[in-house]
Scaffold this motif. Structure first.
Motif, PDB file in Angstrom:
ATOM      1  N   ARG A  30      -1.617  -4.651   2.528  1.00  0.00           N
ATOM      2  CA  ARG A  30      -3.003  -5.078   2.650  1.00  0.00           C
ATOM      3  C   ARG A  30      -3.015  -6.593   2.677  1.00  0.00           C
ATOM      4  O   ARG A  30      -2.562  -7.231   1.714  1.00  0.00           O
ATOM      5  CB  ARG A  30      -3.787  -4.547   1.438  1.00  0.00           C
ATOM      6  N   GLY A  58      10.245   6.144   4.979  1.00  0.00           N
ATOM      7  CA  GLY A  58      10.602   5.022   4.109  1.00  0.00           C
ATOM      8  C   GLY A  58      10.393   3.641   4.695  1.00  0.00           C
ATOM      9  O   GLY A  58      10.277   2.656   3.990  1.00  0.00           O
ATOM     10  N   ASP A  59      10.344   3.574   6.008  1.00  0.00           N
ATOM     11  CA  ASP A  59      10.191   2.294   6.694  1.00  0.00           C
ATOM     12  C   ASP A  59       9.388   2.592   7.949  1.00  0.00           C
ATOM     13  O   ASP A  59       9.668   3.611   8.601  1.00  0.00           O
ATOM     14  CB  ASP A  59      11.598   1.749   7.047  1.00  0.00           C
ATOM     15  N   PRO A  60       8.404   1.867   8.353  1.00  0.00           N
ATOM     16  CA  PRO A  60       7.864   0.627   7.796  1.00  0.00           C
ATOM     17  C   PRO A  60       7.017   0.824   6.533  1.00  0.00           C
ATOM     18  O   PRO A  60       6.789   1.939   6.116  1.00  0.00           O
ATOM     19  CB  PRO A  60       6.988   0.106   8.939  1.00  0.00           C
ATOM     20  N   ILE A  61       6.576  -0.313   6.001  1.00  0.00           N
ATOM     21  CA  ILE A  61       5.718  -0.304   4.819  1.00  0.00           C
ATOM     22  C   ILE A  61       4.378  -0.925   5.189  1.00  0.00           C
ATOM     23  O   ILE A  61       4.324  -1.897   5.942  1.00  0.00           O
ATOM     24  CB  ILE A  61       6.364  -1.114   3.675  1.00  0.00           C
ATOM     25  N   ALA A  62       3.290  -0.330   4.676  1.00  0.00           N
ATOM     26  CA  ALA A  62       1.953  -0.857   4.970  1.00  0.00           C
ATOM     27  C   ALA A  62       1.520  -1.818   3.874  1.00  0.00           C
ATOM     28  O   ALA A  62       1.675  -1.533   2.682  1.00  0.00           O
ATOM     29  CB  ALA A  62       0.967   0.290   5.097  1.00  0.00           C
ATOM     30  N   LEU A  73       0.804  -1.222   0.000  1.00  0.00           N
ATOM     31  CA  LEU A  73       0.000   0.000   0.000  1.00  0.00           C
ATOM     32  C   LEU A  73       0.837   1.272   0.000  1.00  0.00           C
ATOM     33  O   LEU A  73       0.715   2.106  -0.873  1.00  0.00           O
ATOM     34  CB  LEU A  73      -0.921   0.023   1.226  1.00  0.00           C
ATOM     35  N   ARG A  74       1.656   1.448   1.013  1.00  0.00           N
ATOM     36  CA  ARG A  74       2.442   2.694   1.067  1.00  0.00           C
ATOM     37  C   ARG A  74       3.580   2.597   2.066  1.00  0.00           C
ATOM     38  O   ARG A  74       3.597   1.720   2.933  1.00  0.00           O
ATOM     39  CB  ARG A  74       1.551   3.865   1.443  1.00  0.00           C
ATOM     40  N   LYS A  75       4.526   3.534   1.877  1.00  0.00           N
ATOM     41  CA  LYS A  75       5.635   3.596   2.814  1.00  0.00           C
ATOM     42  C   LYS A  75       5.395   4.714   3.805  1.00  0.00           C
ATOM     43  O   LYS A  75       4.714   5.689   3.477  1.00  0.00           O
ATOM     44  CB  LYS A  75       6.935   3.866   2.055  1.00  0.00           C
ATOM     45  N   SER A  76       5.953   4.572   4.994  1.00  0.00           N
ATOM     46  CA  SER A  76       5.819   5.647   5.965  1.00  0.00           C
ATOM     47  C   SER A  76       6.736   6.800   5.540  1.00  0.00           C
ATOM     48  O   SER A  76       7.607   6.628   4.707  1.00  0.00           O
ATOM     49  CB  SER A  76       6.149   5.136   7.365  1.00  0.00           C
ATOM     50  N   PRO A  77       6.521   8.007   6.092  1.00  0.00           N
ATOM     51  CA  PRO A  77       7.253   9.183   5.615  1.00  0.00           C
ATOM     52  C   PRO A  77       8.768   8.981   5.582  1.00  0.00           C
ATOM     53  O   PRO A  77       9.439   9.561   4.733  1.00  0.00           O
ATOM     54  CB  PRO A  77       6.885  10.266   6.629  1.00  0.00           C
ATOM     55  N   THR A  98      -5.049  -3.703   6.988  1.00  0.00           N
ATOM     56  CA  THR A  98      -3.788  -3.045   6.646  1.00  0.00           C
ATOM     57  C   THR A  98      -2.795  -3.243   7.784  1.00  0.00           C
ATOM     58  O   THR A  98      -3.079  -2.885   8.922  1.00  0.00           O
ATOM     59  CB  THR A  98      -4.023  -1.542   6.426  1.00  0.00           C
ATOM     60  N   ILE A  99      -1.671  -3.845   7.482  1.00  0.00           N
ATOM     61  CA  ILE A  99      -0.657  -4.138   8.490  1.00  0.00           C
ATOM     62  C   ILE A  99       0.678  -3.544   8.045  1.00  0.00           C
ATOM     63  O   ILE A  99       1.078  -3.697   6.892  1.00  0.00           O
ATOM     64  CB  ILE A  99      -0.466  -5.669   8.656  1.00  0.00           C
ATOM     65  N   ALA A 100       1.335  -2.847   8.969  1.00  0.00           N
ATOM     66  CA  ALA A 100       2.644  -2.285   8.654  1.00  0.00           C
ATOM     67  C   ALA A 100       3.736  -3.200   9.184  1.00  0.00           C
ATOM     68  O   ALA A 100       3.649  -3.701  10.301  1.00  0.00           O
ATOM     69  CB  ALA A 100       2.771  -0.892   9.251  1.00  0.00           C
TER      70      ALA A 100
END
Lengths: 467, 83, 230
Positions: free
Chosen positions: B59, B53-57, B47-51, B64-66
């Motif tokens: 589906r 760069g890590d962690p990543i979310a 889904l997306r990366k945190s601002p 939704t799990i990071a």
């Protein structure tokens, strides 16, 4: 051991052996796989997806709230906005409550003299118990009744896990867990509760970090102190909305400093006593769900108010009585209180405070709420001033006792950094089952509190900033 | 690009869907991942990366799990679709 | 202890479990401390059709495999405190993973009610759930609710009431595993029964032991040594 107990021990040993023989490392995979298969079958039979689509609102919001550019600024703005609302909104009800209690006190005093009650009784019950308790209520209750509903709304909306998501990288770099931001958020309410909530962190090492550093988040009981001192001493020269804004900035600054200290301590501990690799990180980001506005607000403000009142009665009342008594019992030609104060004074002066303030923090060990009231009672017992009608009058009391902005700043820093309250310490022991760590959870913050305030004092004197 | 490219979850791009083939993790973390639906055969979408760069979310199993880099580099799967 | 009937509330995190808890118990909440544990759990009371209930809000967990302290607390409560009913709250929008937990609860205890929460959200997302089929397959009452919008609550309460009075059957589906695992379970059951008799589900306990869960055995040993009924 009884034969019965012995037999039980044997049976259990036998069972353990048998189980170990049968157990294989991949069995969990099989179990979970089959559970999922079953769930999946149930889904196929009982659930149909028509135009199944993902929650678009959550997607869109996350794209902003966790974005590379906006993620952090939005977090800061939210934090600031909550504090601003709290400080701006609490001002008027606080002074109204203070006025009301002051007005009541007049009548209570009349009643006492009507019944020709002895002076000491009036002293203990009115000047001690009544004043102490009502101060706690008027200073603590309004901010709590605003802060917590607003916070609960954010929480119920699902924003907090996003904070954990954004912040995780920072926590990881100091060896801590991203979910620590959740326990820290809880700490704004109550460190004691936050220590328990650290159970959401699965790995023991990171859980310990979050327990040991939670205290650097100012709790409910310290809010009042921070807000009052910030508005009295830091926002001087400003009026109206500007004053609130400056107060907010000071409080936000303090909170940021607390977070900074959290990182430093976490980093240090994970390089030394709590070494180890960061482990077990999973974080769920649930969909955003609009909270029931009314229900949430009512529930949060009611339960918080009840717990504030509860603590006011349970802790503030005895502490207030105690303070009055030690202030009025003489040993030699000075009161017990003054003996304690003079004893603590050199230490207090060294860190830009005084003996009264340290005494107040000592008596405030059971609950931070009472630090400010106890301090005021201490000052008032010297007879410098008799009557406090409004919160603004407080400043006069402080000034008569030699306060400067440095004293206020140091008291705020000390309040932010010093040892956790009694309840929190008890919970830390319950959660860690370790006297050693409970001891450190007391010593580390206290050491830092003394060091930082000492450093600030030295610096200010060296730079001759106090003119 | 061939249809059954094996890659690590961490290396997948945002929008990719990956069918898990293998978890190179043991102990409690493995159990936790299994509980959350990171089971072999499951399809995971990035889904997306945190601002930072890590962690990543991700589906997975409708939630939704990071995950941190440490974990997502140890989960392998085949790319089933990409955007 | 009082003689209220106890309902344990289990579920994944973020399923609206506490919304339901707050809705049913209102402001009649307290922290309950249970037998020999230093763990505080939120509990609340409510009355329905003249019966008083105490509802215990267990920590939200993804499973009951004791991967974390929360999971142990939730599991221990269901296993050792034996609530009269365990109410499993499932998130309608993520049912698959949530059903996992329900299946695990049903392995442990006999009186289970499943309520599927957030039913309004899931319908908006185009998910339609046939609770009758689920009920048939799972052998326990399945109720669709929305705690937030107060949908399905009377039905839920009524079901609890009728279950307590024995008016509806409750035969929780018991997972069966692959042959190898089943064989191992069979082998271990006699050893378990030797120790715990009929007090706990020997099948479930055996499964947990094969899975290498040592903390569970310690807990049982302690409880037996103290001559507590388990």
């Amino acid at each position: 051991m009884t034969s019965e107990g012995l037999e039980l021990k044997n049976q259990i040993q036998q069972l353990t052996r048998q189980a170990e023989k049968l157990s294989t490392p991949d069995i969990r995979d099989h179990i979970v796989e089959q559970l999922y298969k079953k769930s999946n079958n149930l889904m196929k039979e009982g659930v149909t997806f028509t135009n199944a689509k993902m929650d678009e609102r959550t997607e869109k919001l996350d794209a902003i709230l966790t974005s590379r550019i906006w993620g952090f600024p939005i977090m800061l703005i939210m934090l600031g906005a909550i504090f601003y609302l709290t400080i701006a909104g609490a001002n008027i009800p606080s002074s109204m409550l203070a006025n009301f209690f002051g007005w009541m006190e007049g009548y209570i005093t009349i009643a006492f003299s009507y019944f020709q009650a002895p002076d000491w009784l009036h002293g203990v019950l009115v000047l001690g118990l009544y004043r102490g308790t009502t101060w706690v209520i008027s200073v603590m209750l309004p901010p709590m009744a605003i802060f917590f509903p607003v916070f609960a709304l954010l929480e119920n909306y699902g924003y907090l896990p996003r904070v954990a998501f954004n912040m995780d990288r920072l926590f990881k770099s100091v060896g801590a867990h991203g979910k620590q931001s959740l326990t820290m958020a809880m700490g704004f309410g109550c460190n004691a509760a936050a220590v328990i909530s650290s159970r959401i962190i699965e790995s023991p090492r990171e859980r310990m970090l979050s327990i040991l550093t939670n205290n650097f988040v100012p709790c409910n009981g310290r809010w009042g102190t921070l807000i009052v001192l910030a508005s009295l001493f830091m926002a001087t020269g400003f009026t109206g909305g500007m004053q609130t804004l400056v107060t907010t900035l000071v409080v936000v600054g303090l909170v940021m400093f607390g977070i900074f200290v959290t990182f430093i301590v976490s980093w240090t501990l994970s390089k030394t006593a709590l070494r180890g690799v960061p482990t077990h990180y999973t974080l769920e980001l649930p969909p955003y769900r609009k909270p029931k506005l009314f229900d949430t607000v009512i529930r949060a403000s009611l339960t918080k108010s009840i717990s504030v009142l509860n603590r006011a009665v349970k802790v503030a009342a005895p502490a207030a009585i105690l303070t009055w008594i030690i202030a009025n019992i003489q040993i030699g030609d000075t009161s017990i209180l003054m003996h304690i104060v003079s004893f603590l004074n050199p230490l207090g002066q060294a860190i830009g405070l005084d003996g009264f303030i340290l005494m107040a923090f000592l008596i405030g060990l059971p609950a931070n709420e009472i630090v400010l009231p106890v301090l005021l009672m201490g000052y008032l017992s010297t007879g410098a001033l008799v009557d406090v009608d409004s919160i603004q009058d407080l400043k006069q009391i402080f000034l008569t006792n030699g306060w400067t902005w440095l004293t206020a700043l140091n008291m705020m820093l000390f309040s932010l950094l010093h040892y956790p309250c009694g309840t929190t310490l008890v919970n830390i022991y319950k959660e860690t089952k370790s006297l050693k760590w409970t001891f450190w959870s007391f010593v580390i913050p206290t050491g830092i509190a003394f060091f930082v305030t000492w450093l600030v004092t030295e610096f200010v004197h060296y730079m001759r900033l106090l003119s | 690009m061939n249809g059954s490219k094996i890659l690590k979850l961490f290396d997948a791009n945002i929008g990719d869907a990956v069918r898990i083939t293998h978890l190179d993790i043991n102990g409690v973390m493995r159990r936790r991942l299994l509980d959350l639906g990171f089971v072999p055969g499951a399809i995971v979408k990035v889904l997306r990366k945190s601002p930072l760069g890590d962690p990543i979310a991700f589906r997975v199993s409708q939630t939704t799990i990071a995950l941190r880099k440490e974990e997502s580099t140890k989960i392998e799967g085949e790319l089933v679709s990409y955007e | 202890m009082n003689d209220n009937l106890r309902i344990a509330l289990a579920g994944n995190p973020n399923t609206g479990k506490s919304t339901l808890f707050n809705l049913l118990t209102g402001l009649k909440q307290h922290t309950g401390n249970w037998a020999g544990k230093t763990v505080d759990l939120m509990a609340g009371t409510f009355t329905f059709k003249g019966i008083s209930y105490e509802m215990i809000d267990l920590p939200g967990t993804y499973s009951l495999f004791s991967n974390s302290k929360d999971e142990e607390v939730a599991r221990d409560y269901i296993v050792f405190e034996k609530p009269d009913i365990t109410l499993v709250v499932l998130d309608a929008t993520a049912l698959e993973r949530n059903l996992n937990l329900a299946l695990q609860v049903m392995e442990i205890t006999e009186k289970v009610v499943i309520c599927i929460n957030l039913i309004d959200e899931s319908e908006k997302m185009g998910i339609s759930i046939n609770e009758k089929i689920l009920m048939k397959r799972l052998g326990v009452p399945v109720i669709k609710i929305s705690a937030r919008n107060k949908i399905g609550i009377p039905m839920l309460l009524d079901t609890i009431d009728r279950l307590i009075k024995g008016n509806i059957p409750c035969n929780p589906y018991k997972m069966t595993y692959d042959e190898e695992t089943e064989m191992k379970i069979e082998q271990l059951i006699p050893f378990v029964q030797n120790i715990t008799g009929e007090q706990l589900s020997a099948r479930w306990l055996s499964l947990r032991l094969i899975d290498g869960d040592k903390s569970l055995l310690k807990e049982i040993e302690q409880r037996l040594a103290k001559k507590d009924a388990i």
